[in-house]
Scaffold this motif. Structure first.
Motif, PDB file in Angstrom:
ATOM      1  N   GLY A  94      -8.783  -4.980   1.056  1.00  0.00           N
ATOM      2  CA  GLY A  94      -8.920  -4.099  -0.300  1.00  0.00           C
ATOM      3  C   GLY A  94      -7.994  -3.217   0.075  1.00  0.00           C
ATOM      4  O   GLY A  94      -7.844  -2.577   1.208  1.00  0.00           O
ATOM      5  N   SER A  95      -7.526  -2.429  -1.095  1.00  0.00           N
ATOM      6  CA  SER A  95      -6.702  -1.100  -0.772  1.00  0.00           C
ATOM      7  C   SER A  95      -7.944  -0.028  -0.402  1.00  0.00           C
ATOM      8  O   SER A  95      -8.993  -0.259  -0.777  1.00  0.00           O
ATOM      9  N   ASP A  96      -7.459   0.907   0.122  1.00  0.00           N
ATOM     10  CA  ASP A  96      -8.590   2.100   0.606  1.00  0.00           C
ATOM     11  C   ASP A  96      -9.050   2.677  -0.527  1.00  0.00           C
ATOM     12  O   ASP A  96     -10.335   3.124  -0.546  1.00  0.00           O
ATOM     13  N   LYS A 138     -10.000  -4.264   5.741  1.00  0.00           N
ATOM     14  CA  LYS A 138     -11.220  -5.136   5.190  1.00  0.00           C
ATOM     15  C   LYS A 138     -12.247  -4.660   4.954  1.00  0.00           C
ATOM     16  O   LYS A 138     -12.749  -3.718   5.705  1.00  0.00           O
ATOM     17  N   ASP A 191     -13.196   0.846  -5.315  1.00  0.00           N
ATOM     18  CA  ASP A 191     -14.577   0.960  -5.057  1.00  0.00           C
ATOM     19  C   ASP A 191     -15.230   2.023  -4.485  1.00  0.00           C
ATOM     20  O   ASP A 191     -15.944   2.024  -3.538  1.00  0.00           O
ATOM     21  N   GLU A 236     -18.699   2.952  -2.699  1.00  0.00           N
ATOM     22  CA  GLU A 236     -19.201   2.056  -1.691  1.00  0.00           C
ATOM     23  C   GLU A 236     -18.291   2.855  -0.511  1.00  0.00           C
ATOM     24  O   GLU A 236     -18.948   2.667   0.637  1.00  0.00           O
ATOM     25  N   GLU A 293       0.698  -1.441   0.066  1.00  0.00           N
ATOM     26  CA  GLU A 293       0.056   0.011   0.011  1.00  0.00           C
ATOM     27  C   GLU A 293       0.711   1.213  -0.038  1.00  0.00           C
ATOM     28  O   GLU A 293       0.356   2.292  -0.380  1.00  0.00           O
ATOM     29  N   ASN A 316     -15.925  -0.881   6.749  1.00  0.00           N
ATOM     30  CA  ASN A 316     -14.560  -1.044   6.521  1.00  0.00           C
ATOM     31  C   ASN A 316     -13.764  -1.157   8.118  1.00  0.00           C
ATOM     32  O   ASN A 316     -14.003  -0.508   8.620  1.00  0.00           O
TER      33      ASN A 316
END
Ligand code: AMP
Ligand code: AMP
Ligand code: MG
Ligand code: MG
Lengths: 306, 306
Positions: free
Chosen positions: B4-6, A304, B9, B12, A295, B53
């Motif tokens: 997931g990376s920040d 997550k 998407d 959402e 990242e 998240n």
């Protein structure tokens, strides 16, 4: 912790304080939290100056069994730590404990309430495994299982041609904990391969062909390593000759130096010192590095989506 | 949960609420507790009606980094859940959160305090991995690693001559989850072997020579099994012919019936239905049975000494 029947070692057991853990689910959350909290008492647990026995009761989803357990806790002078999703059953636990003089702590309620007010939605109050609830066969489910199966197959340097498929590759001399660490990480969904470093044995070429950012070296204090190797040799019943070589201090040091030279030649590989670290602690370090590199984030974190 | 990376998407992510988890240790306790609590919101998480998240910050053992995280949480409108052993640092977290308007929950403090007053001793206030603290190379440490290594070697019916050395033997048709379940149990210190049931293939003789009380059968709903097998066939890229057989409903049913007959012939083996159960849920059932049989105890429990 050691498992044991209740009867064993009576003198100690009598002095020991009991902690009851009750869950309507698996009980793993309560066990995990209690074991973290008990870390705060390590200083008097190690020599059993303040002996503790824990008792985990899982799948307790009716009030009758709950009440029996509370009464038993009262008889044993135990405290009770619980995770119960149904609010009225949780309330029964609290009241029964008060009535019977059992100190109690709810470890699901406070966090659930905090999350509920943050999200602005109400908790379902349904325990894990409630009828009708289905474990969805999500992508994540399959990914985790695939990671575990991959990791098992790659253990101990097997199938070097597959190294490029791994998320993380661990390398280090025998008994630096590559296998348990790989398995731990695989359960979190990472495909892990581990490649042993053995003095005089060439490493697989593929190790130097993959993205070096996914390789992690493990190193260890020679004295600690010798202790671990001796224990292993005893378990495996190594022949005396082989054992003396594998565990001999000169050999241990030379092999660690051999590994150090390899690490020095591959400066992109981070090297983690595992001495005095539990598997899950090293795992946290590995994943912090992994996330950092992926990242390039100012504040390293593992994110997550739920 | 999906990693997931920040940035991914964005639409959402913007609507999603954030939960920050901060630990001076690995963060696994916070993660485990939050994930259990989030189970209470499954009903609105599945369709991402209330997207969440989580962000895990581990190894946070100085106040400066803690404060940065709290500020970042404030910026993101996140809540903060923490496990911090040092009481004054925990207090700083609490106060900073209050000041910055970040809802916060301490999940180590309350349980540690409850245990402290039960044991009549004070918590050390030292985080996991504090300098000077050593992970003792206890018998339990070696036993766990041995269990993991044993379990890997026994996977998928390998080395049937060693079945007598297992604590638990799992058997069932392909894709009933024997491997991930074995691995999960091995991490809790149990030596587990798993033996696949394949229609038309004879089971190893040794399976019928060991103590039948340690054998556990796994069964599954045929529709669920077919779904899982299809996913696996896709991953493995099975040849079309082989796939159609392995995943075909008739075959799936016949194989499950074949397994049922074997289970019926060995009535001492308990049979667990795995459909709709997560690995850790099945693990809890297996260990409950294991403990029951070992202890013949009125109130089944898993006990440990600390
Ligand atoms: N997926 C889930 N759905 C609903 N409740 C859950 C879920 N996972 C854990 N819980 C609850 O969280 C608490 C801890 O779970 P466990 O670790 O299984 O004992 C129990 O009260 C469970 O009922
Ligand atoms: N063995 C241990 N000794 C001292 N503190 C611990 C131990 N295990 C966990 N903790 C503490 O418990 C909390 C949760 O730990 P962790 O799961 O590593 O984040 C952290 O505040 C740790 O510092
Ligand atoms: Mg190994
Ligand atoms: Mg398998």
């Amino acid at each position: 912790p050691r498992e044991g029947s209740d009867g064993e070692d009576n003198a100690e057991v009598e002095a020991a304080k009991s902690i009851y853990m009750v869950s309507d689910g698996t009980g793993w959350t309560a066990e995990h939290s209690v074991s973290a909290a008990l870390g705060q008492f390590d200083y008097c647990l190690v020599d059993r100056a303040c002996p503790v026995n824990t008792h985990l009761f899982s799948g307790i989803d009716d009030v009758e069994r709950l009440m029996e357990i509370v009464k038993q806790a009262a008889l044993e002078g135990a405290m009770l730590i619980y995770t119960i999703a149904d609010p009225s059953m949780a309330e029964s636990a609290r009241q029964a404990c008060m009535m019977w003089g059992v100190p109690s702590t709810d470890i699901l309620g406070p966090i659930t309430e905090a999350i509920a007010s943050h999200l602005g939605v109400s908790p379902s109050g349904l325990p894990r495994g409630a009828p009708g609830r289905k474990v969805p066969l999500t992508e994540e489910y399959f990914r985790r299982i695939e990671a575990i199966e991959f990791t098992i197959k790659q253990d101990d340097g097997a199938l070097p041609r597959n190294l490029h498929m791994a998320d993380i590759i661990l390398t280090g001399v025998s008994r630096t904990g590559k296998t348990p660490l790989s398995i731990y990480l695989s359960q979190k969904g990472y495909k892990v391969a581990n490649v042993p470093i053995v003095m005089g044995v060439e490493l697989p070429k593929t190790l130097f062909e993959v993205d070096p950012e996914k390789v992690v070296g493990l190193t260890i204090n020679p004295l600690v390593l010798q202790t671990i190797r001796r224990a292993r040799a005893k378990t495996l019943g190594f022949a005396k000759e082989a054992r003396s070589n594998y565990c001999e201090m000169d050999y241990v040091r030379q092999e660690l130096e051999f590994a150090s030279r390899i690490f020095a030649q591959n400066p992109v590989w981070p090297v983690i010192e595992v001495s005095g670290r539990a598997i899950e602690e090293t795992a946290a370090v590995v994943l912090r590095l992994y996330q950092d590199r992926k990242e390039k984030c100012l504040m390293p974190r593992i994110s997550k989506r739920y």
